[in-house]
Write an enzyme that holds these catalytic residues in place. Structure first.
Site, PDB file in Angstrom:
ATOM      1  N   THR A   1       0.863  -1.177   0.000  1.00  0.00           N
ATOM      2  CA  THR A   1       0.000   0.000   0.000  1.00  0.00           C
ATOM      3  C   THR A   1       0.897   1.222   0.000  1.00  0.00           C
ATOM      4  O   THR A   1       1.876   1.275   0.741  1.00  0.00           O
ATOM      5  CB  THR A   1      -0.957  -0.018   1.212  1.00  0.00           C
ATOM      6  OG1 THR A   1      -1.670   1.207   1.245  1.00  0.00           O
ATOM      7  CG2 THR A   1      -0.240  -0.219   2.528  1.00  0.00           C
TER       8      THR A   1
ATOM      9  N   GLU B   1      -4.636  -2.695   4.741  1.00  0.00           N
ATOM     10  CA  GLU B   1      -4.223  -3.174   6.072  1.00  0.00           C
ATOM     11  C   GLU B   1      -5.331  -3.928   6.806  1.00  0.00           C
ATOM     12  O   GLU B   1      -5.086  -4.540   7.841  1.00  0.00           O
ATOM     13  CB  GLU B   1      -3.804  -1.985   6.962  1.00  0.00           C
ATOM     14  CG  GLU B   1      -2.476  -1.351   6.592  1.00  0.00           C
ATOM     15  CD  GLU B   1      -2.610  -0.217   5.604  1.00  0.00           C
ATOM     16  OE1 GLU B   1      -3.606  -0.204   4.848  1.00  0.00           O
ATOM     17  OE2 GLU B   1      -1.741   0.661   5.586  1.00  0.00           O
TER      18      GLU B   1
ATOM     19  N   LYS C   1      -8.351  22.522   9.007  1.00  0.00           N
ATOM     20  CA  LYS C   1      -8.585  23.132  10.310  1.00  0.00           C
ATOM     21  C   LYS C   1      -8.709  24.641  10.133  1.00  0.00           C
ATOM     22  O   LYS C   1      -7.731  25.322   9.809  1.00  0.00           O
ATOM     23  CB  LYS C   1      -7.463  22.789  11.290  1.00  0.00           C
ATOM     24  CG  LYS C   1      -7.933  22.908  12.716  1.00  0.00           C
ATOM     25  CD  LYS C   1      -7.031  22.163  13.680  1.00  0.00           C
ATOM     26  CE  LYS C   1      -7.705  22.039  15.039  1.00  0.00           C
ATOM     27  NZ  LYS C   1      -6.872  21.412  16.042  1.00  0.00           N
TER      28      LYS C   1
ATOM     29  N   TRP D   1     -12.831  21.769  12.629  1.00  0.00           N
ATOM     30  CA  TRP D   1     -12.527  20.868  11.514  1.00  0.00           C
ATOM     31  C   TRP D   1     -13.556  20.990  10.407  1.00  0.00           C
ATOM     32  O   TRP D   1     -14.754  21.005  10.641  1.00  0.00           O
ATOM     33  CB  TRP D   1     -12.504  19.422  12.007  1.00  0.00           C
ATOM     34  CG  TRP D   1     -11.487  19.141  13.077  1.00  0.00           C
ATOM     35  CD1 TRP D   1     -11.729  18.969  14.408  1.00  0.00           C
ATOM     36  CD2 TRP D   1     -10.077  19.022  12.915  1.00  0.00           C
ATOM     37  NE1 TRP D   1     -10.561  18.740  15.074  1.00  0.00           N
ATOM     38  CE2 TRP D   1      -9.517  18.761  14.187  1.00  0.00           C
ATOM     39  CE3 TRP D   1      -9.210  19.100  11.816  1.00  0.00           C
ATOM     40  CZ2 TRP D   1      -8.157  18.583  14.400  1.00  0.00           C
ATOM     41  CZ3 TRP D   1      -7.862  18.915  12.020  1.00  0.00           C
ATOM     42  CH2 TRP D   1      -7.335  18.666  13.300  1.00  0.00           C
TER      43      TRP D   1
HETATM   44  P1  AMP Z   1      -6.413   1.266   0.237  1.00  0.00           P
HETATM   45  O1  AMP Z   1      -5.562   0.643   1.250  1.00  0.00           O
HETATM   46  O2  AMP Z   1      -5.669   1.698  -0.987  1.00  0.00           O
HETATM   47  O3  AMP Z   1      -7.582   0.418  -0.100  1.00  0.00           O
HETATM   48  O4  AMP Z   1      -6.978   2.632   0.839  1.00  0.00           O
HETATM   49  C1  AMP Z   1      -7.713   2.655   2.031  1.00  0.00           C
HETATM   50  C2  AMP Z   1      -8.319   4.002   2.241  1.00  0.00           C
HETATM   51  O5  AMP Z   1      -9.312   4.283   1.263  1.00  0.00           O
HETATM   52  C3  AMP Z   1      -9.053   4.136   3.546  1.00  0.00           C
HETATM   53  O6  AMP Z   1      -8.181   4.366   4.631  1.00  0.00           O
HETATM   54  C4  AMP Z   1      -9.984   5.316   3.276  1.00  0.00           C
HETATM   55  O7  AMP Z   1      -9.303   6.548   3.407  1.00  0.00           O
HETATM   56  C5  AMP Z   1     -10.335   5.121   1.820  1.00  0.00           C
HETATM   57  N1  AMP Z   1     -11.650   4.464   1.701  1.00  0.00           N
HETATM   58  C6  AMP Z   1     -11.900   3.159   1.530  1.00  0.00           C
HETATM   59  N2  AMP Z   1     -13.229   2.932   1.465  1.00  0.00           N
HETATM   60  C7  AMP Z   1     -13.841   4.125   1.605  1.00  0.00           C
HETATM   61  C8  AMP Z   1     -15.215   4.568   1.615  1.00  0.00           C
HETATM   62  N3  AMP Z   1     -16.235   3.743   1.461  1.00  0.00           N
HETATM   63  N4  AMP Z   1     -15.444   5.887   1.820  1.00  0.00           N
HETATM   64  C9  AMP Z   1     -14.428   6.758   1.962  1.00  0.00           C
HETATM   65  N5  AMP Z   1     -13.128   6.413   1.932  1.00  0.00           N
HETATM   66  C10 AMP Z   1     -12.831   5.110   1.763  1.00  0.00           C
END
Ligand code: AMP
Length: 535
Positions: free
Chosen positions: A179, A322, A432, A437
């Site tokens: 990631t 993760e 901020k 926020w």
């Molecule tokens: P990844 O590891 O590339 O799948 O990225 C994970 C990140 O994607 C998460 O920590 C969130 O910030 C974002 N994410 C995943 N699902 C959603 C969702 N349904 N709504 C908003 N953000 C999301």
């Protein structure tokens, strides 16, 4: 004293054995990059995986070695998920959209021994070959005639399949996914047999993928993105029919969905954006799907509305590489029939509820030791723990969790009294302003609903009085004109007055990460000289 039940090591081999035994004839269709289609089934996938395990051993691959794949969604990639794990190896799914430096770093860091790749990525292989220092063998999944090297089908075809799955601990690793964080090098997340099996079992629940033998799933989420949300495992457990497309063209996906009677799909919101545009241009209806799981980034309201009006249940999911990745999934609750359509859309726009096995909590953004109430109002840093949540990164020395075993997601959210998670931002992206926020994500979601707006990204820019103020970057829809005033008028009824952006800037494009998410880091870098008038 122990209980009196049988031993059953939670290994992935049980999953493919069960799929072949109980649902052996259920089809797995692939539309390949060159347009031809193949059909196989779970029984054949298992036989091919056994042959592949033998072929890997013949190449000298040993238990615990990493085998990389650089490939889209297709049946041979699916075989590899079971073949590599079946001989005790670790499948490292590489994202072909990564930049060259990242591709070099992760393959060398993982010490991949073999690379399995699609012919479409031959240019990447040619370019990177000298920079990848550990790969000893290259195998092409779909070579053109005259290819000089290992071709997947003949490579595994040389084996007889008389193989006994490797045995070992259920805590052995089976898969590796990198990631790319906001800073530093990408980090590897190593899944175990046990965590993978438990995650897939949880994914079957009605409140998650709701899979059964009648399900026909076309996963648009790539197999290289966060273990394809565990679908290749959950699908095998339920014995579903899979329809894969090695190309993400909406015309092809649409035709496959109709022809193969697809009931379920899963993908990031941009997939549906492209599908909507295709259907609009062709003046045709959306495919009659029963359910669409959407996650990876926030699913905008207008998308939920349109899919729901089409009779499709929207399962808005949140997770991370993760977290294997499923953390939460949305779906109807017992009071669903009493809600108005708008209330249902509101609920679906949130990220759903944790599936059994994971626990969530929010803590104060400035003081991570203070746990926040689940009151539907207070937002804080989101933390998670459970058996398929990361403990430490691949080759990492230190735990990635705090002392109580909670992993800090880097997301900011609100937990509602019924357990629903409402994500409001990333910790690094919240704005901020005057000590309060502002959610950049909510602003973006509101902005993309404005007619003429194709994409929007909001970042906080320095302001001498307020510290930061939101600036909205907007890409216009092709052939449409929209003004900054129109965007502001659209936002007014949707957000608090003090959240209104200080400026709306039109741009030709917004930078994205390799997984298709808006890259605020790159956007900020692009506008590092930006100054707010009056700041
Ligand atoms: P990844 O590891 O590339 O799948 O990225 C994970 C990140 O994607 C998460 O920590 C969130 O910030 C974002 N994410 C995943 N699902 C959603 C969702 N349904 N709504 C908003 N953000 C999301």
């Amino acid at each position: 004293m122990l209980g009196a039940m049988q031993d059953w090591t939670m290994r992935i081999t049980h999953v493919i054995d069960a799929a072949a035994r109980e649902s052996g004839a259920r089809e797995i269709v692939t539309h390949w990059a060159d347009g031809h289609e193949t059909r196989t089934n779970w029984a054949e996938v298992r036989t091919d995986a056994l042959k592949m395990a033998q072929a890997l051993e013949a190449l000298g691959v040993k238990k615990g070695d990493r085998v990389a794949s650089l490939a889209m969604n297709h049946s041979r990639h699916l075989v590899s998920w079971y073949g590599v794990a079946g001989m005790g190896g670790v499948l490292h799914t590489v994202n072909p959209r990564l930049f060259e430096d990242q591709l070099e770093y992760i393959v060398n860091h993982a010490e991949d021994k073999v690379l399995l790749y699609d012919a479409a990525f031959q240019p990447i292989v040619d370019k990177m070959r000298d920079r990848w220092t550990t790969i000893e063998h290259y195998v092409c999944y779909d070579p053109a005639d005259g290819f000089d090297g290992h071709a997947f089908e003949s490579w595994i075809g040389a084996q007889d399949g008389e193989y006994t799955w490797a045995e070992g601990s259920e805590r052995d690793p089976c898969m590796l996914c990198y990631t790319s964080g906001t800073t530093g090098n990408p980090k590897g997340v190593q899944y175990e047999h046990r965590s993978t099996v438990m995650h897939a079992m949880a994914g079957l629940q009605p409140s998650a993928f709701n899979f059964g033998p009648a399900s026909v799933m076309l996963p648009v989420v790539p197999m290289f993105h966060a273990a394809s949300w565990g679908l290749p495992y959950a699908g095998a457990m339920a014995g579903i029919k899979f329809v894969f497309s090695a190309v993400n063209d909406p015309a092809i996906l649409h035709e496959l969905m109709i022809r193969e009677k697809v009931t379920d799909s899963a993908g990031v919101p941009t997939v549906w954006l492209a599908h909507f545009q295709y259907c609009d241009a062709q003046k045709i209806d959306l495919p009659p799907l029963k359910a669409a799981t959407i996650g990876g980034s926030a699913c905008p309201r207008f998308m939920i509305e349109r899919l729901m009006k089409n009779g499709t249940r929207v399962q808005h999911a949140w997770g991370m590489t993760e977290t294997s990745p499923i953390g939460t999934v949305g779906g109807p609750t017992s009071d669903w029939n009493e809600l108005t359509f708008d209330e249902k859309v509101d609920k679906t726009a949130m990220q759903g509820r944790p599936i059994f096995g994971v626990e969530l909590r929010t803590v104060d953004l400035d003081d991570n030791t203070v746990e926040l109430p689940r009151d539907g109002e207070t937002s804080g840093a989101l933390q998670i723990r459970g058996p398929w949540i990361i403990r430490r990164y691949f080759k990492g020395e230190a735990d990635a969790c705090n002392n109580d075993g909670w992993f800090d997601t880097g997301d900011v959210g609100i937990i509602h009294p019924d357990g629903t998670l409402q994500l409001t931002d990333r910790t690094k992206d919240v704005i901020k302003s005057g000590g309060e926020w502002i959610s950049s994500v909510e602003l973006e979601n509101a902005a993309v609903g404005c007619p003429g707006v194709a994409e929007a990204a909001c970042v906080g820019m320095y302001h001498s009085k307020w510290d930061e103020r939101p600036v909205l970057f907007v890409v216009k829809k092709e052939g449409e004109d929209v003004t900054a005033d129109a965007v502001m008028d659209h936002l007014k009824p949707l957000i608090a007055k003090w959240w209104m952006p200080d400026a709306v800037e039109f741009v030709d494009d917004i930078p994205h990460t390799a997984t298709g998410k808006i890259s605020k880091k790159d956007l900020r870098a692009r506008f590092s000289d930006y100054s707010l008038e009056g700041a």
